[in-house]
Write a protein that holds these residues in place. Sequence first.
Motif, PDB file in Angstrom:
ATOM      1  N   TRP A 108      -0.396   4.965  -2.650  1.00  0.00           N
ATOM      2  CA  TRP A 108      -0.672   3.754  -1.883  1.00  0.00           C
ATOM      3  C   TRP A 108       0.218   2.590  -2.283  1.00  0.00           C
ATOM      4  O   TRP A 108       0.747   1.889  -1.428  1.00  0.00           O
ATOM      5  CB  TRP A 108      -2.141   3.363  -1.987  1.00  0.00           C
ATOM      6  N   ASP A 109       0.422   2.364  -3.565  1.00  0.00           N
ATOM      7  CA  ASP A 109       1.247   1.222  -3.967  1.00  0.00           C
ATOM      8  C   ASP A 109       2.683   1.375  -3.476  1.00  0.00           C
ATOM      9  O   ASP A 109       3.315   0.407  -3.054  1.00  0.00           O
ATOM     10  CB  ASP A 109       1.192   0.977  -5.476  1.00  0.00           C
ATOM     11  N   GLN A 119       2.496   0.839   0.355  1.00  0.00           N
ATOM     12  CA  GLN A 119       2.235  -0.569   0.641  1.00  0.00           C
ATOM     13  C   GLN A 119       3.507  -1.397   0.490  1.00  0.00           C
ATOM     14  O   GLN A 119       3.823  -2.234   1.342  1.00  0.00           O
ATOM     15  CB  GLN A 119       1.146  -1.081  -0.296  1.00  0.00           C
TER      16      GLN A 119
END
Length: 147
Positions: free
Chosen positions: A133-134, A137
């Motif tokens: 996710w990071d 993102q």
Amino acid sequence: LTLAGEGAPELVKEIEATPRTRYLGFVTHEEIMEETARAHVVAALYDPARPINRYAASNKLAEAIACGRPVLVNSEMLITEALRGYDCLVKLPYCDIETKAADLLRALMGTDGVTYSTKCAQSRAAYEHLYAWDVAQDAMAKAIRGD
């Protein structure tokens, strides 16, 4: 062998009659992830005659590496190039699936488990570096900003 999704009634009947094969039909995403985590290997094989199958990033591929599972893929899938630095795939040309996949999977499982364990660890590492996710993102934020 566990199969999920839709299929022609004749195919489903054949699958259900095949020993050591489970057909789940449609399942929720939660169930998909549970089955993926239980799997030894996930197959993400797509007929390269259809352009979308060569250019798309399969959800199955992302789900498999998120669970730390090696993925059996056909080499025509261009997304495999993004995973070149990770030893997490079992690749072969689509035309060789019927004749060579079983031998490749047997070799993967081997007798010492080292090759399989390495591919599992590399699958999760690929996920952490490319899909987590990071990472996603940051990539989305850059795309929106036009970086």
